[in-house]
Structures are given as structure tokens and as C-alpha cells.
Design a protein around this motif. Structure first.
Motif, PDB file in Angstrom:
ATOM      1  N   GLY A 186       0.809  -1.211   0.000  1.00 63.84           N
ATOM      2  CA  GLY A 186       0.000   0.000   0.000  1.00 63.84           C
ATOM      3  C   GLY A 186       0.841   1.259   0.000  1.00 63.84           C
ATOM      4  O   GLY A 186       0.403   2.313  -0.446  1.00 63.84           O
ATOM      5  N   GLY A 187       2.065   1.158   0.520  1.00 61.65           N
ATOM      6  CA  GLY A 187       2.924   2.334   0.541  1.00 61.65           C
ATOM      7  C   GLY A 187       4.241   2.049   1.226  1.00 61.65           C
ATOM      8  O   GLY A 187       4.394   1.058   1.949  1.00 61.65           O
ATOM      9  N   VAL A 188       5.202   2.933   0.982  1.00 65.45           N
ATOM     10  CA  VAL A 188       6.529   2.820   1.585  1.00 65.45           C
ATOM     11  C   VAL A 188       6.922   4.183   2.132  1.00 65.45           C
ATOM     12  O   VAL A 188       6.757   5.202   1.448  1.00 65.45           O
ATOM     13  N   TYR A 189       7.420   4.196   3.357  1.00 63.94           N
ATOM     14  CA  TYR A 189       7.953   5.428   3.935  1.00 63.94           C
ATOM     15  C   TYR A 189       9.402   5.187   4.322  1.00 63.94           C
ATOM     16  O   TYR A 189       9.722   4.217   5.017  1.00 63.94           O
ATOM     17  N   VAL A 190      10.284   6.053   3.861  1.00 65.87           N
ATOM     18  CA  VAL A 190      11.706   5.936   4.173  1.00 65.87           C
ATOM     19  C   VAL A 190      11.930   6.547   5.555  1.00 65.87           C
ATOM     20  O   VAL A 190      11.832   7.761   5.740  1.00 65.87           O
ATOM     21  N   ALA A 191      12.219   5.682   6.533  1.00 65.85           N
ATOM     22  CA  ALA A 191      12.327   6.107   7.933  1.00 65.85           C
ATOM     23  C   ALA A 191      13.746   5.933   8.464  1.00 65.85           C
ATOM     24  O   ALA A 191      13.946   5.562   9.623  1.00 65.85           O
ATOM     25  N   ASN A 192      14.728   6.201   7.634  1.00 67.88           N
ATOM     26  CA  ASN A 192      16.119   6.009   8.059  1.00 67.88           C
ATOM     27  C   ASN A 192      16.463   6.808   9.311  1.00 67.88           C
ATOM     28  O   ASN A 192      17.282   6.377  10.129  1.00 67.88           O
ATOM     29  N   ALA A 193      15.839   7.964   9.468  1.00 75.13           N
ATOM     30  CA  ALA A 193      16.148   8.818  10.619  1.00 75.13           C
ATOM     31  C   ALA A 193      15.725   8.180  11.935  1.00 75.13           C
ATOM     32  O   ALA A 193      16.183   8.595  13.002  1.00 75.13           O
ATOM     33  N   TRP A 194      14.855   7.174  11.879  1.00 66.98           N
ATOM     34  CA  TRP A 194      14.393   6.517  13.101  1.00 66.98           C
ATOM     35  C   TRP A 194      15.341   5.414  13.566  1.00 66.98           C
ATOM     36  O   TRP A 194      15.181   4.898  14.673  1.00 66.98           O
ATOM     37  N   ALA A 195      16.286   5.019  12.719  1.00 65.25           N
ATOM     38  CA  ALA A 195      17.156   3.882  13.027  1.00 65.25           C
ATOM     39  C   ALA A 195      18.471   4.355  13.640  1.00 65.25           C
ATOM     40  O   ALA A 195      19.073   5.329  13.175  1.00 65.25           O
ATOM     41  N   ASP A 196      18.908   3.660  14.690  1.00 66.17           N
ATOM     42  CA  ASP A 196      20.196   3.977  15.308  1.00 66.17           C
ATOM     43  C   ASP A 196      21.355   3.594  14.400  1.00 66.17           C
ATOM     44  O   ASP A 196      22.403   4.239  14.404  1.00 66.17           O
ATOM     45  N   GLU A 197      21.175   2.522  13.643  1.00 64.28           N
ATOM     46  CA  GLU A 197      22.199   2.099  12.691  1.00 64.28           C
ATOM     47  C   GLU A 197      21.514   1.451  11.498  1.00 64.28           C
ATOM     48  O   GLU A 197      20.390   0.957  11.593  1.00 64.28           O
ATOM     49  N   GLY A 198      22.178   1.476  10.361  1.00 70.34           N
ATOM     50  CA  GLY A 198      21.565   0.953   9.151  1.00 70.34           C
ATOM     51  C   GLY A 198      20.423   1.840   8.691  1.00 70.34           C
ATOM     52  O   GLY A 198      20.389   3.043   8.956  1.00 70.34           O
ATOM     53  N   GLY A 199      19.461   1.243   7.989  1.00 66.88           N
ATOM     54  CA  GLY A 199      18.320   1.998   7.504  1.00 66.88           C
ATOM     55  C   GLY A 199      17.017   1.355   7.927  1.00 66.88           C
ATOM     56  O   GLY A 199      16.991   0.266   8.511  1.00 66.88           O
ATOM     57  N   LEU A 200      15.904   2.038   7.636  1.00 65.65           N
ATOM     58  CA  LEU A 200      14.595   1.532   8.043  1.00 65.65           C
ATOM     59  C   LEU A 200      13.549   1.962   7.024  1.00 65.65           C
ATOM     60  O   LEU A 200      13.488   3.129   6.632  1.00 65.65           O
ATOM     61  N   LEU A 201      12.730   0.997   6.607  1.00 67.82           N
ATOM     62  CA  LEU A 201      11.599   1.265   5.729  1.00 67.82           C
ATOM     63  C   LEU A 201      10.318   0.857   6.446  1.00 67.82           C
ATOM     64  O   LEU A 201      10.250  -0.215   7.051  1.00 67.82           O
ATOM     65  N   LEU A 202       9.312   1.715   6.393  1.00 69.77           N
ATOM     66  CA  LEU A 202       7.985   1.392   6.918  1.00 69.77           C
ATOM     67  C   LEU A 202       7.121   1.060   5.710  1.00 69.77           C
ATOM     68  O   LEU A 202       6.904   1.914   4.851  1.00 69.77           O
TER      69      LEU A 202
END
Length: 305
Positions: A186-202
Motif C-alpha cells: 500500500g505504501g513505503v515510507y523511508v524512515a532512516n532517521a528513526w534507526a540507530d544504525e543501518g536503515g529503516l523502511l515502513l
């Protein structure tokens, strides 16, 4: 709508002049899907035709930067605010009744609690069940509120990824209902700023995918596969997956609901019972906080009177 400046970003009533029509009014179904889907279809799974234009108008001013999360959950904020307040935990409230000089709060165990006033800071359906004697406009508003559902997965990646579409960076990507087809995404949000290390996708599931019928593993597999098809740079990057499900999630404000809300709030200052929650202002954190401030102001005025 872009030129309409809201008086309060936390209160849909500030955009009530748009409440008489849906967010898709004047557009073809395809036009509504592609031009007005925005945050509500990504975050709440609600299509534009189902929402009041007042909500869409306010979103245009609210969602202008990055989404944020409170570390440890929004409950940390609530706990900090109530830190110096004596609070009874694990006590179920079964009913709230007005009295001439205050309220009586019935609980599942022990004697009823009496107070000069009470604020029901709970979902609309619970407030309606607890306050049977609520004025008719209040009952009408509470009864009109239904709630969305969201199913999504956090994908932790080895490195922070920057997703691109046609060469441009993408912060939030919405897959409209006609595009879902046989996929789940349904959708992708780039949430790298929420991760202490590496990256994060919601990564959210589309409502049409009926994610409620999928197990957590099935949902995570399908969403990861869909993202990797759309963005091949994700392949081989995922190191951890966490599935989240919320139902009920947020109240759905349909055409006409903001005017009902305004009428309900007009009847609240006349008694010792008040209401707070996102259904009393707007379906995001700022709305819930604003509703609490408004309830406190009304209750304080009633007590002083």
C-alpha cells in the motif's frame, strides 16, 4: 484548499467550511486516486471518496515535513505528563454518571469514585458506552465515528537506502488502490532517521489486500517481495522484519462529521463530563493533544462557574 490557512493544525473544525463534500468531490475516480490519495491512503487505508474534504484540506498543511515517532512509544509522553498525578492502574471503568455537584464513576472492582468532573479520554465507542446520558449531539457524534485499520512491517536494512522514482528521491510512496492489483503493498515510507544504525523502511499493506487474513510471516514476505520488485536496490539489504497491526487505529472523519463534532463540542461546557481523544479534534497526535487542552479548558471553566 492550499490557500485556506487553518487556524489550528490540531483541529479539523478550523476547516469545517470544506466538510460538506468528500475529498474526491469534483474529480473522476482515477483523478481522486492519483491526486488526493496522499497520507490518508498510506497511513489509514481510507480512500479520498470516503473522507471529508476538511480532513484533506488540513492534511495539506500538517504533513509538510518528515513523520516522527517517539522513542519507546507515545505512552512515554503520556507518562511524563501524568508523572506527578495519582493514577490508579488496572481499574476498569464501567460507567460515568453526572450528579448535581459532580460525577460518579463506576468501576469493575471496589466502590464508585466521585469527583467534581470527569474527562473521558478514550475511543469514541468506549465513551459512548460509558456515558449513556450524553446529550443527543454528543451521542450522534460518537456513534458516527468508525475506525480504520493498519497492517505494516518495519524492514531494517544494512545501510540507509534512498529510494528513487524516475531519478528523484522518494520519501513516501503511495500505491493507489487501482495499482494494487494482485500485490499487497500500500505504501513505503523511508524512515532512516528513526534507526540507530543501518536503515529503516515502513511498508504498509493496502486495504484491498485484506492483510487481516494473513499471518505475520505471510504479510512480511509479501510486503518485502513487493518492495523488492518496485525497488531492486532493496534486494539483499533486509536484516530484520517487525510486523505491526493496529485495529482499531484512527477515527475516520467522513463528509459531515466535522460539523457533527462542532455541534457535540458546543454541548460539552454545560456539564461536568467532557471528552478528549483524536475523535474530538483530528486523527493524529496533534489532534489528540489539542482535544485534551480543549477538554481541560472547558472543564476548568465549568468548575469555576
Amino acid at each position: 484548499m492550499l490557500l485556506a490557512r487553518p487556524r489550528d493544525l490540531g483541529d479539523l473544525v478550523s476547516m469545517r467550511r470544506f466538510d460538506g463534500r468528500s475529498a474526491a468531490a469534483g474529480l473522476t475516480p482515477a483523478g481522486a486516486d492519483y491526486l488526493t490519495a496522499g497520507p490518508h491512503e498510506f497511513l489509514w487505508g481510507e480512500r479520498s471518496a470516503e473522507l471529508t474534504a476538511a480532513m484533506f484540506a488540513l492534511q495539506l498543511h500538517v504533513f509538510t515535513g518528515e513523520l516522527r515517532e517517539v522513542r519507546g512509544g507515545i505512552g512515554r509522553f503520556v507518562g511524563a505528563v501524568a508523572g506527578d498525578t495519582p493514577v490508579r492502574h488496572h481499574v476498569e471503568v464501567t460507567a460515568v454518571h453526572p450528579r448535581a455537584d459532580g460525577v460518579t464513576v463506576e468501576v469493575s472492582t471496589g466502590l464508585p469514585v466521585t469527583a467534581r468532573a470527569a474527562v473521558l479520554a478514550c475511543p469514541a465507542d468506549r465513551a459512548a458506552a460509558l456515558w449513556a446520558e450524553a446529550p443527543l449531539p454528543v451521542r450522534s457524534h460518537l456513534a458516527s465515528m468508525d475506525h480504520s485499520r493498519i497492517d505494516y512491517v518495519y524492514l531494517r536494512t544494512r545501510t540507509p537506502l534512498e529510494l528513487r522514482a524516475e531519478g528523484r528521491p522518494v520519501g513516501m510512496e503511495v500505491v493507489t488502490t487501482p495499482e494494487v492489483g494482485g500485490s499487497t503493498l500500500g505504501g513505503v515510507y523511508v524512515a532512516n532517521a528513526w534507526a540507530d544504525e543501518g536503515g529503516l523502511l515502513l511498508v504498509t499493506a493496502a486495504r484491498a489486500a485484506q492483510a487481516a487474513n494473513l499471518s505475520d510471516d505471510e504479510l512480511a514476505d509479501r510486503l518485502q517481495t513487493d518492495v523488492e520488485k518496485l525497488h531492486p536496490e532493496v534486494v539483499g539489504q533486509v536484516t530484520e522484519r517487525v510486523v505491526m497491526r493496529h485495529h482499531p487505529y484512527t477515527p475516520t472523519f467522513r463528509p459531515g462529521s466535522v460539523l457533527r463534532l462542532e455541534q457535540a463540542r458546543a454541548h460539552l461546557p454545560h456539564g461536568r463530563i467532557d471528552l478528549a481523544g483524536d475523535h474530538m479534534a483530528a486523527p493524529w497526535v496533534e489532534g489528540a493533544i489539542r482535544s485534551g487542552e480543549q477538554a481541560a479548558a472547558r472543564t476548568g471553566a465549568a468548575l469555576r462557574a
